[in-house]
Every structure is written in structure tokens, then in C-alpha cells.
Scaffold this active site. Structure first.
Site, PDB file in Angstrom:
ATOM      1  N   SER A  55       0.815  -1.225   0.000  1.00 51.67           N
ATOM      2  CA  SER A  55       0.000   0.000   0.000  1.00 51.67           C
ATOM      3  C   SER A  55       0.848   1.274   0.000  1.00 51.67           C
ATOM      4  CB  SER A  55      -0.883  -0.015   1.257  1.00 51.67           C
ATOM      5  OG  SER A  55      -1.318   1.287   1.557  1.00 51.67           O
ATOM      6  N   GLY A  56       0.528   2.165  -0.915  1.00 55.12           N
ATOM      7  CA  GLY A  56       1.232   3.453  -0.955  1.00 55.12           C
ATOM      8  C   GLY A  56       0.951   4.273   0.289  1.00 55.12           C
ATOM      9  N   LEU A  57      -0.305   4.239   0.722  1.00 56.46           N
ATOM     10  CA  LEU A  57      -0.672   4.992   1.930  1.00 56.46           C
ATOM     11  C   LEU A  57       0.120   4.462   3.133  1.00 56.46           C
ATOM     12  CD1 LEU A  57      -2.434   6.879   3.665  1.00 56.46           C
ATOM     13  CD2 LEU A  57      -4.135   5.048   3.778  1.00 56.46           C
TER      14      LEU A  57
ATOM     15  N   ASP B 138       0.967  10.658   1.680  1.00 56.86           N
ATOM     16  CA  ASP B 138       0.723   9.794   0.513  1.00 56.86           C
ATOM     17  C   ASP B 138       0.645  10.665  -0.741  1.00 56.86           C
ATOM     18  OD1 ASP B 138       0.103   7.626  -1.046  1.00 56.86           O
ATOM     19  OD2 ASP B 138      -1.963   7.416  -0.338  1.00 56.86           O
TER      20      ASP B 138
ATOM     21  N   ASP C 240       1.217  -1.007  -4.924  1.00 57.53           N
ATOM     22  CA  ASP C 240       0.432   0.183  -5.235  1.00 57.53           C
ATOM     23  C   ASP C 240       1.435   1.179  -5.823  1.00 57.53           C
ATOM     24  OD1 ASP C 240      -0.978   2.511  -5.245  1.00 57.53           O
ATOM     25  OD2 ASP C 240      -1.324   2.578  -3.071  1.00 57.53           O
TER      26      ASP C 240
ATOM     27  N   ASP D  23       1.024   3.912  -7.413  1.00 57.93           N
ATOM     28  CA  ASP D  23       0.510   5.269  -7.601  1.00 57.93           C
ATOM     29  C   ASP D  23       0.304   5.550  -9.097  1.00 57.93           C
ATOM     30  OD1 ASP D  23       0.463   5.532  -4.899  1.00 57.93           O
ATOM     31  OD2 ASP D  23       2.340   6.633  -4.735  1.00 57.93           O
TER      32      ASP D  23
ATOM     33  N   GLU E  19      -2.642   4.127 -11.069  1.00 59.77           N
ATOM     34  CA  GLU E  19      -3.932   4.814 -11.058  1.00 59.77           C
ATOM     35  C   GLU E  19      -3.907   5.997 -12.017  1.00 59.77           C
ATOM     36  OE1 GLU E  19      -3.276   5.324  -6.802  1.00 59.77           O
ATOM     37  OE2 GLU E  19      -3.724   7.461  -7.004  1.00 59.77           O
TER      38      GLU E  19
ATOM     39  N   LYS F 266       0.530  12.346  -6.924  1.00 61.84           N
ATOM     40  CA  LYS F 266      -0.865  12.055  -6.588  1.00 61.84           C
ATOM     41  C   LYS F 266      -1.178  12.420  -5.126  1.00 61.84           C
ATOM     42  CE  LYS F 266      -1.607   9.050  -4.192  1.00 61.84           C
ATOM     43  NZ  LYS F 266      -1.723   7.616  -3.909  1.00 61.84           N
TER      44      LYS F 266
ATOM     45  N   ASN G  97      -3.843  10.891  -1.878  1.00 59.62           N
ATOM     46  CA  ASN G  97      -4.677   9.750  -1.524  1.00 59.62           C
ATOM     47  C   ASN G  97      -6.118   9.990  -1.963  1.00 59.62           C
ATOM     48  OD1 ASN G  97      -6.567   8.270   0.585  1.00 59.62           O
ATOM     49  ND2 ASN G  97      -4.654   7.138   0.434  1.00 59.62           N
ATOM     50  N   SER G  98      -6.754   8.930  -2.436  1.00 57.26           N
ATOM     51  CA  SER G  98      -8.105   9.053  -3.003  1.00 57.26           C
ATOM     52  C   SER G  98      -9.128   9.548  -2.000  1.00 57.26           C
ATOM     53  CB  SER G  98      -8.567   7.694  -3.535  1.00 57.26           C
ATOM     54  OG  SER G  98      -7.673   7.233  -4.496  1.00 57.26           O
TER      55      SER G  98
ATOM     56  N   ARG H  84      -5.994   1.191 -12.329  1.00 64.02           N
ATOM     57  CA  ARG H  84      -6.981   1.644 -11.342  1.00 64.02           C
ATOM     58  C   ARG H  84      -7.723   2.860 -11.873  1.00 64.02           C
ATOM     59  NH1 ARG H  84      -5.065   2.965  -5.210  1.00 64.02           N
ATOM     60  NH2 ARG H  84      -6.290   4.848  -4.816  1.00 64.02           N
TER      61      ARG H  84
ATOM     62  N   HIS I  12     -12.206   1.888  -8.122  1.00 61.80           N
ATOM     63  CA  HIS I  12     -12.203   2.416  -6.761  1.00 61.80           C
ATOM     64  C   HIS I  12     -13.477   3.221  -6.500  1.00 61.80           C
ATOM     65  CE1 HIS I  12     -10.360   2.774  -3.023  1.00 61.80           C
ATOM     66  NE2 HIS I  12      -9.415   3.681  -3.238  1.00 61.80           N
TER      67      HIS I  12
END
Ligand code: SPV
Ligand code: MG
Length: 506
Positions: free
Chosen positions: A42-44, A54, A81, A83, A110, A116, A118-119, A155, A186
């Protein structure tokens, strides 16, 4: 099976599969041990564990370093991930090359703009990547992989950015045509409506991956019914660890003590196990040269009176390079000397640690001390089983072990050994050739023979009363025992006490 192939099977096989977030090698290992078949890099979580946002604040090579540890520590595949791919098509294809070199199963990119966010942070405000540009990136990544099973997951962030199903479909289809292996759709809604709408329209063109962080209350069975290929539990190890670290740290800060903590944190032994400490111990036995560093020692403590001598004996062993020292016998649960007498019971005590008897083991009584060269003499002896015997012995004391050998001591023996014949507790004037000083060793085949002898003797009804003398008398019917004569250079508890009370400590 290659990690890439494992990941491909996970995503493309029809039953719903799960992968779990990890953010370092330790959490990755725990994920594997729990039974997961794959890991979400996970990037986060990785950025949070590094203490940064992130937002691509950690460079891609810094992320790679973490991944390398994670991959080395595990045998299941990691889906990174990735990104936005850390730049344009050129950066993304170089990423694929570097991931393949580290046996990473695949990467998810993504359709946002580098750097980027975080979403779940102001998702609507985040611009999406140009579709053609993103398709070029996918194509470059697929063209550059050398392992045909390496997975590129695309993504779609259309729902996150506030676009509708039409945009999500348009993008997913374009990415499919560009050659991606799967679509991660997502959504930040707390229900599954967006995902359901997409799945219906998508009609299984490629496997679908989901991240139900926000729609966590939707039953997993629903994901199965929808035919989803892979579900990612995306950040829960990070969040669990933050809670545990906060609670522990706050409590220690407040209480200025560990007393209420010790039983609520993972035991150190478990930390060592997760690090694979045992494997190193095994490897050291195989690969470190058979020098003194390879020796372990078992000290058989027969009475609490050993107290003044034991620390000195341990120091002698450490000085001789033997640091793996185990005490057995009259010890309580805290390994402190306690009041008991193990006159008999010597063998049953030894039996309890039979697994610690390995190819180079020095065994000694706890109630003696000796000069450093005694250790050297015994461990450098090339026989499989060697006992140290002093030909100058005292015939007044009881509880000693007298040895009869094939040949009595003479100066001519120099450092040669002679064969053991018998050990008795009584001094036999004509046949006793010396006193066993309480130090002996097994090496090479000797360890296996000793373990075998202990196993056999353990079947005897009187096993709990047997002593080392009984052991040697039996052992030498299985394998020769070498007697090494050595005059002086050692003291037992009686002599030590006498010297102390006469005030002569030289
Ligand atoms: C991550 O784990 O970094 C993800 C998933 O990208 S999420 O944070 O849910 O967007
Ligand atoms: Mg991420």
C-alpha cells in the site's frame, strides 16, 4: 511457483481472493503467516510508516527498498500500489523492470497526475490523467515486462473524482484495449452501488479488483455474488499498529514502568522467531568453521552451593569464546540457583536438554572452576567423547567420580588420550587412575551417541537416580570414551571452600 504466476492466478481465478496490506517486511511476513496468498504494498501505508504523506513524498527508489525487504521476507506475491507510475510512460516502464528484478508479482497504477494525493483526501478535486497518455503508459509497461506473468493492474479513479459510470466505463475499456491485465475500480462511497453498476455494465471483460475500505460494512458474500476477482484489505495493519503503538507508548509514558506492559506486548522470543533467528543458528552450525565459536555448553548444577563458582565458570567459558551456555539442574523458574540436590537425577536433567547436545557441546558440573586452558584442551581434543581426569586425586572425599582407564597417567603420554574403562564412586586403590574433574565434551559422532545413550537409559526405572558415572559406564559400550589426564588447574567446591576458609586464595 513464480510470484508473478501466483499473483496472476489469484487475480484471474474465478473464486474471490483476498490480499492484505503490509508496509514493511515484518508486517508482510505476518500477512503470509496468517494464510493470505498475496500482499498489497500500500502506498498509503508505506508512506505513513515512513512518516510522510501519501503524495509521492517518498521517492520511488525509497519505496523499492522497502519492497525489496518485503519480498525477501515472504514467498507470496506482492501487488505494489505504484501510484501513477512515478512519472510518465518512461518512468513507469523502468519501474516494471526494477520490480521484476525484485520478484514483485505486479503493480497497480492509477489514472491520476503525478504527484498524486490519496483518493480519500479531497477526491473530487483531483484531476484525472489524460486517457491516451495513461493508455500509453500501460502499453509501455506491458511491452517492457520480461516475465509474461507480471501483472499490470489499472486503477480507475473516475468515481473518486466525482465522475459517473460513463467515464468509469470509458476509461476501463480504454485500459483494457491498451493491454492491462485487470481493472481496479475504486469507490469512496459507504455503499457498493458504484461498484455494482460498473460490474453490471462491464460484464466480465477483465478481472475486477476492489478496495472496500469505505464500504466495509458490505458483506463479503456480496463481492462473491458480483464475481469480483480480488479484494484488497488496504490499510488495516498500519491502522492496527498505530493504535497499539499509541496505547503502549502512552501507558509507559504515564506509568514510568513496564510492569503493566510486559504481558500485553509480543514476547521477545516471538520477535526473534519472526526475524528467523533460528535459521541463523542452524546455518552457523553448518557454515561457521568448527572453531570454539561453534561450541555450546551445558552446566549441570547439582546444588545451590555452586553459587560462588558458577559465575566464574561462566566467565571462563565466555573467555574461551563459548557464549551459548545453558544451566540445568538446581535452578528455579528464574534460572536462579535453588535448594535441591541432584546427586541422582543428573541424567534426567541432561535428558531434558538432549536437543541442545549438538556437534560441539561441552558439559560440566556447576560446582567447579578451572583455568582457561582446561576448556581449550578439551574442545581441541579430536576424539568424539572426551572426559578430563586428574591423576592427582584426593581419596578422602565422598561423592567423587574415580576413573579407571586402559593406561595410568605417565608423563610420557604428554597430550595423548587413553581409553576409558570404568567410573566408580568408590576409590579402588589398585585400579583407580584418577578423578573425573567434571568437565567433558562431545563432538562429531559423540553427540548422536550421547543422545542415543540417554534415550536408552531413560527407559530404566531407576533413571532418576542415575549419575554421570552410570552414563559413562554405559556409553563406552557404544562408543570409545577418551580420557585426557590433566594435573591440577581446577578446584571443586570442597577445595574452594577450604581454601577460602583458610584465607589462602592463591
Ligand atoms: C493505498 O493503500 O495506498 C491505496 C488504497 O491506494 S486507498 O488508500 O484505499 O486509496
Ligand atoms: Mg495508494
Amino acid at each position: 511457483m513464480k510470484k508473478t504466476t501466483q499473483l496472476r492466478n489469484l487475480i484471474t481465478s474465478s473464486p474471490l481472493e483476498f490480499i492484505m496490506e503490509a508496509h514493511n517486511a515484518l508486517s508482510a511476513k505476518i500477512v503470509e503467516e496468517a494464510g493470505f496468498k498475496g500482499i498489497w504494498g500500500s502506498g498509503l501505508s508505506i508512506s505513513a510508516a515512513m512518516g510522510v504523506r501519501d503524495n509521492n513524498e517518498a521517492s520511488w527508489t525509497q519505496v523499492l527498498e522497502v519492497l525489496e525487504f518485503m519480498s525477501d521476507a515472504t514467498s507470496i506475491p506482492i501487488l505494489l500500489d505504484g501510484d501513477t507510475g512515478y512519472g510518465n510512460f518512461n518512468n513507469a516502464r523502468r519501474l516494471v523492470k526494477k520490480l521484476e528484478q525484485r520478484q514483485i508479482g505486479g503493480v497497480c497504477i492509477e489514472d491520476k497526475i503525478f504527484p498524486k494525493t490519496n483518493s480519500f483526501i479531497k477526491g473530487e478535486a483531483q484531476p484525472l490523467a489524460d486517457i491516451d497518455e495513461f493508455c500509453g503508459k500501460i502499453k509501455a509497461m506491458k511491452d517492457s515486462q520480461t516475465d509474461e506473468d507480471f501483472m499490470v493492474v489499472s486503477r480507475v479513479e473516475a468515481f473518486i473524482a466525482g465522475w459517473g459510470l460513463g467515464e468509469a466505463m470509458k476509461r476501463a475499456e480504454a485500459y483494457r484495449q491498451a493491454g492491462t491485465d485487470a481493472i481496479l475500480m475504486h469507490s469512496k462511497r459507504s455503499d457498493i452501488s458504484e461498484i455494482e453498476a460498473f460490474i453490471k455494465e462491464w460484464a466480465g471483460r477483465l478481472p475486477v479488483v476492489i478496495v472496500p475500505t469505505k464500504y466495509y460494512s458490505v458483506p463479503t458474500q456480496r463481492f462473491r455474488e458480483l464475481g469480483i476477482g480480488l479484494c484488497i484489505w488496504a490499510n488495516h495493519n498500519l491502522r492496527a499498529s498505530i493504535k497499539a503503538i499509541k496505547e503502549t507508548t502512552n501507558q509507559i509514558f504515564k506509568e514510568e514502568s513496564l510492569i503493566n506492559i510486559e504481558n500485553h506486548v509480543t514476547p521477545l522470543e516471538e520477535v526473534f522467531r519472526l526475524q528467523g533467528a533460528e535459521e541463523l543458528t542452524r546455518a552457523e552450525k553448518i557454515y561457521l568453521n568448527r572453531s570454539k565459536n561453534n561450541w555450546n555448553s551445558i552446566i549441570l548444577v547439582r546444588q545451590s552451593g555452586a553459587q560462588p563458582l558458577l559465575p566464574e565458570q561462566m566467565n571462563q567459558l565466555k573467555t574461551a569464546g563459548i557464549s551459548d551456555i545453558m544451566k540445568i539442574g538446581c535452578l528455579d523458574a528464574e534460572e536462579q540457583l535453588c535448594d535441591c540436590k541432584t546427586n541422582g537425577g543428573e541424567l534426567s536433567a541432561l535428558f531434558t536438554v538432549r536437543d541442545k547436545i549438538n556437534e560441539n557441546t561441552l558439559i560440566s558440573y556447576g560446582e567447579i572452576i578451572y583455568k582457561p586452558h582446561v576448556v581449550k584442551e578439551v574442545i581441541e581434543d579430536t576424539n568424539d567423547i572426551t572426559i578430563m581426569v586428574d591423576p592427582d586425586f584426593d581419596d578422602h572425599t565422598i561423592g567423587r567420580n574415580y576413573v579407571t582407564a586402559q593406561v595410568p597417567y605417565s608423563k610420557n603420554l604428554y597430550s595423548a588420550t587413553v581409553d576409558f574403562v570404568q567410573m566408580t564412586h568408590e576409590l579402588k586403590n589398585h585400579t583407580s587412575h584418577g578423578e573425573f574433574i567434571g568437565v567433558w565434551k562431545v563432538s562429531g559422532k559423540g553427540a548422536a551417541v550421547l543422545r542415543e545413550a540417554l534415550d536408552k537409559l531413560a527407559n530404566r526405572k531407576d533413571f532418576n537416580e542415575l549419575t554421570l558415572g552410570d552414563l559413562f559406564n554405559y556409553l563406552h559400550t557404544l562408543h570409545p570414551i577418551a580420557v585426557k589426564y590433566m594435573k591440577g588447574s581446577w578446584l571443586d567446591l570442597d577445595s574452594y571452600t577450604k581454601i577460602q576458609s583458610s584465607g589462602d586464595t592463591t
